[in-house]
Design an enzyme around this catalytic site. Structure first.
Site, PDB file in Angstrom:
ATOM      1  N   CYS A   1      41.288  48.757  41.712  1.00 52.84           N
ATOM      2  CA  CYS A   1      42.085  47.947  40.927  1.00 52.84           C
ATOM      3  C   CYS A   1      41.365  46.633  40.605  1.00 52.84           C
ATOM      4  O   CYS A   1      41.958  45.565  40.641  1.00 52.84           O
ATOM      5  CB  CYS A   1      43.257  47.336  41.934  1.00 52.84           C
TER       6      CYS A   1
ATOM      7  N   HIS B   1      41.525  41.160  41.430  1.00 53.22           N
ATOM      8  CA  HIS B   1      42.445  42.354  41.343  1.00 53.22           C
ATOM      9  C   HIS B   1      43.383  42.459  40.210  1.00 53.22           C
ATOM     10  O   HIS B   1      43.840  41.323  39.466  1.00 53.22           O
ATOM     11  CB  HIS B   1      43.049  42.321  42.875  1.00 53.22           C
TER      12      HIS B   1
END
Length: 439
Positions: free
Chosen positions: A397, A154
């Site tokens: 993300c 992420h």
């Protein structure tokens, strides 16, 4: 507040073979989540976006409302009744979290506003080219030193380390991804070396669902005197977590992905390491003494919690921990495994649908990303929303993962303890119809 284990022993069949499993009473769980009865666009809502943010049960909502209605005060600042009650509630939540993850002491639990802030806190503890500000050389970082991450991180567990390397001259390296969506560990001995100062790794991928094999990585890192940080944002809500068993040095997760509110996250760290780390923010409550010429800092965790803390969110997180503990994390994990296997089978039957990440429910969590041939992801999200089905579309993300698999974006359905087989059926039926319509 009372909680109960929601399970009953039954026998069921899977792919034609009789097998014993624990049946999860999902209907009783769903009764605790009032939002799940809300209609969306004329349909009963099908919420399949829990990897983004999970829903909260009434027990959590009630706990926060009760605190605000009867105990609202500032923590660690007053001796009056409300202040004392607020402090007791805040520190009580810390103790619950510590037990939930197997920490040795509540003092190893630092509250942040989310995983992102927790990881940034650690990144700012490193000091370029010099020993750590508290004299610990583990926190010294400069040219020639290396930080190791993975290609599936992420952004929250990638960008802070990129920024740290930029300001210190250290080098960022990473584990690549296989075509199947797993880490390629074949070069681990060349990747983690005596130059490595930190390995920061996602435990369960938010975009691929992959559960990473931490033991070999932790062992190799510690053999080279490197610290290990684990991003448990996706794993802490879905499986039992014990920091002693994991063997890592630092661990982060967020409350809003585990039946708690937004605005609260956790950094766990080994006590002696937290003691060596300098503060991230300055201000009230994180100090020991202050003069016009300088300050000394409080011991952890107060050192890292400058200003008025997130008291009500912490109360909510404590109630969420109570709720999940009452249900049983082993039961949650078993239910997740069932849902993941069921979803993978259902989606793989749809012509033109591509699944990203492992296609077998082994070392895999309940987040399934996919693309449908002929339908862009934003359009797919709108088609599903028109039927009341809530998923996430985009890069999640995790832009490097999308680049690795040659797509601009992915659609993702993610499941939790309140998800049913029927909801996955609704997803699959709508996706199949979208594919047929696209030709």
């Amino acid at each position: 507040m009372r909680y109960r284990t929601i399970a009953a022993s039954v026998r069921t069949a899977d792919d034609g073979a009789a097998a014993a499993r624990t049946a999860f009473d999902v209907d009783r769980v769903r009764a605790d989540f009032p939002i799940l009865t809300r209609p969306i666009n004329g349909h009963r809502m099908v919420y399949l976006d829990s990897a983004n943010t999970s829903q909260m049960p009434m027990q959590v909502l009630d706990a926060m409302r009760e605190h605000q209605s009867r105990h609202n005060g500032n923590a660690a600042r007053s001796v009056h009744t409300l202040g004392t009650e607020a402090t007791t509630a805040y520190e009580g939540a810390r103790a619950k979290v510590a037990r939930f993850i197997g920490a040795r002491s509540p003092d190893e639990v630092v509250f942040a506003k989310n995983s992102t802030e927790a990881i940034n806190l650690v990144a700012h503890s490193f000091h370029g080219g010099l020993p750590g500000r508290h004299g610990d050389r583990r926190l010294s970082l400069g040219p020639g030193d290396e930080i190791v991450v993975s290609q599936m991180e992420h952004h929250s567990n990638l960008v802070p380390w990129q920024m740290l390397c930029e300001r210190t001259g250290a080098t960022l390296r990473w584990f690549p991804l296989t075509d199947e969506g797993r880490l390629d560990l074949s070069g681990i001995d060349e990747l983690i070396t005596a130059r490595t100062k930190l390995v920061s790794l996602v435990h369960m991928s938010n975009i691929l669902g992959t559960v990473n094999p931490t033991a070999a990585i932790v062992g190799r890192a510690h053999d080279n005197d490197a610290l290990v940080m684990l991003d448990a944002s996706q794993s802490a809500p879905h499986m039992p977590i014990d920091v002693a068993v994991l063997g890592v040095d630092l661990l982060a997760f967020s409350g809003h992905k585990m039946c708690g509110p937004t605005g609260i996250g956790v950094l766990w760290g080994r006590a002696e390491l937290l003691e060596a780390m300098p503060p991230f923010l300055g201000g009230g409550a994180m100090i020991d003494a202050v003069s016009m010429t300088g300050a000394t800092y409080a011991h952890p965790p107060a050192r890292f919690e400058a200003g008025t803390p997130p008291i009500v969110p912490a109360v909510g997180l404590g109630a969420a921990v109570d709720y999940l503990t009452g249900v049983g994390m082993a039961e949650v994990h078993r239910h997740d495994q069932h849902l993941t296997a069921y979803a993978l089978r259902s989606l793989q039957r749809i012509p033109g649908l591509r699944i990203f990440g492992p296609t077998a429910p082994v070392d895999r969590g309940p987040a399934v990303s996919f693309a449908v041939e002929g339908v862009d992801t934003v359009g797919l999200g709108r088609i599903l929303d028109a039927r009341g089905i809530q998923i996430r579309v985009g890069r999640h993300c995790a832009a490097p993962v999308c680049a690795r698999y040659g797509v601009p974006a992915m659609a993702r359905a993610s499941f939790y303890l309140y998800t049913t087989d029927a909801e996955i059926d609704a997803l699959a039926e709508t996706l199949a119809e979208a594919r047929r319509t696209a030709g």
